[in-house]
Design an enzyme around this catalytic site. Structure first.
Site, PDB file in Angstrom:
ATOM      1  N   GLN A  96      -7.161  -2.535  10.023  1.00 15.84           N
ATOM      2  CA  GLN A  96      -8.379  -1.751  10.234  1.00 15.84           C
ATOM      3  C   GLN A  96      -9.429  -2.219   9.224  1.00 15.84           C
ATOM      4  O   GLN A  96      -9.102  -2.569   8.097  1.00 15.84           O
ATOM      5  CB  GLN A  96      -8.080  -0.268  10.061  1.00 15.84           C
ATOM      6  CG  GLN A  96      -7.165   0.267  11.163  1.00 15.84           C
ATOM      7  CD  GLN A  96      -6.805   1.714  10.952  1.00 15.84           C
ATOM      8  OE1 GLN A  96      -7.672   2.571  10.833  1.00 15.84           O
ATOM      9  NE2 GLN A  96      -5.509   1.993  10.900  1.00 15.84           N
ATOM     10  N   CYS A 156       3.992   5.047   5.569  1.00 17.45           N
ATOM     11  CA  CYS A 156       4.078   3.830   6.365  1.00 17.45           C
ATOM     12  C   CYS A 156       5.521   3.331   6.381  1.00 17.45           C
ATOM     13  O   CYS A 156       6.254   3.488   5.398  1.00 17.45           O
ATOM     14  CB  CYS A 156       3.164   2.757   5.769  1.00 17.45           C
ATOM     15  SG  CYS A 156       3.150   1.207   6.702  1.00 17.45           S
ATOM     16  N   SER A 168      -5.593   5.753  10.067  1.00 19.79           N
ATOM     17  CA  SER A 168      -4.179   6.026   9.828  1.00 19.79           C
ATOM     18  C   SER A 168      -3.963   7.097   8.763  1.00 19.79           C
ATOM     19  O   SER A 168      -2.925   7.760   8.745  1.00 19.79           O
ATOM     20  CB  SER A 168      -3.454   4.753   9.388  1.00 19.79           C
ATOM     21  OG  SER A 168      -3.520   3.785  10.392  1.00 19.79           O
ATOM     22  N   HIS A 222       0.825  -1.205   0.000  1.00 18.38           N
ATOM     23  CA  HIS A 222       0.000   0.000   0.000  1.00 18.38           C
ATOM     24  C   HIS A 222       0.854   1.248   0.000  1.00 18.38           C
ATOM     25  O   HIS A 222       2.048   1.212   0.277  1.00 18.38           O
ATOM     26  CB  HIS A 222      -0.966   0.005   1.194  1.00 18.38           C
ATOM     27  CG  HIS A 222      -0.334   0.333   2.511  1.00 18.38           C
ATOM     28  ND1 HIS A 222      -0.903   1.203   3.407  1.00 18.38           N
ATOM     29  CD2 HIS A 222       0.811  -0.087   3.082  1.00 18.38           C
ATOM     30  CE1 HIS A 222      -0.132   1.298   4.475  1.00 18.38           C
ATOM     31  NE2 HIS A 222       0.909   0.519   4.309  1.00 18.38           N
ATOM     32  N   HIS A 262      -5.207   5.569   1.740  1.00 16.72           N
ATOM     33  CA  HIS A 262      -4.338   4.574   1.114  1.00 16.72           C
ATOM     34  C   HIS A 262      -4.821   4.259  -0.293  1.00 16.72           C
ATOM     35  O   HIS A 262      -5.998   4.368  -0.597  1.00 16.72           O
ATOM     36  CB  HIS A 262      -4.421   3.207   1.838  1.00 16.72           C
ATOM     37  CG  HIS A 262      -4.410   3.230   3.312  1.00 16.72           C
ATOM     38  ND1 HIS A 262      -3.359   2.737   4.053  1.00 16.72           N
ATOM     39  CD2 HIS A 262      -5.334   3.644   4.219  1.00 16.72           C
ATOM     40  CE1 HIS A 262      -3.638   2.860   5.340  1.00 16.72           C
ATOM     41  NE2 HIS A 262      -4.828   3.396   5.464  1.00 16.72           N
TER      42      HIS A 262
END
Length: 120
Positions: A88, A70, A111, A11, A114
């Protein structure tokens, strides 16, 4: 991967002002990019990156290494294999819905935002 119980994905994550943890390897304390990035601008950025990938201008893994917030960026965004309940919920649902090789639309989680590429 075995029959539907695990997937593998990479991702690209773009964090924004509303992200639950406003720091990343690219922005240690969140003041360089993240605090000035709205959710809308993060989505716009991801859409442009996805277009570059789909057009062949850029490779998913290269963009992940340069742009993803990330820590998986160092592996080209690779998260390795994971099963249900490990990510998630919106991320999990989007990943399991993809076919291997497909790239998701924008996925919004706590977060950040994405794009996900299912790799296994």
């Amino acid at each position: 991967m075995s029959s539907g119980d695990k997937v593998r994905a990479s991702h690209i994550l773009i964090k924004h002002q509303g992200s639950r943890r406003a720091a990343s390897w690219r922005d240690q304390d969140g003041t360089k990019f993240i605090k000035n990035t709205t959710k809308e601008s993060a989505i716009t950025q991801l859409k442009a990156l996805k277009e570059d990938i789909l057009s062949g201008k850029s490779k998913f893994e290269d963009i992940a290494m340069e742009q993803s917030d990330c820590s998986s960026a160092k592996r080209g965004g690779d998260l390795g294999p994971f099963g249900r309940g490990q990510m998630q919920k919106p991320f999990e649902e989007a990943t399991f819905a993809l076919k291997v090789g497909e790239i998701s639309d924008i996925v919004d989680t706590d977060s950040g935002v994405h794009i996900i590429k299912r790799t296994g």
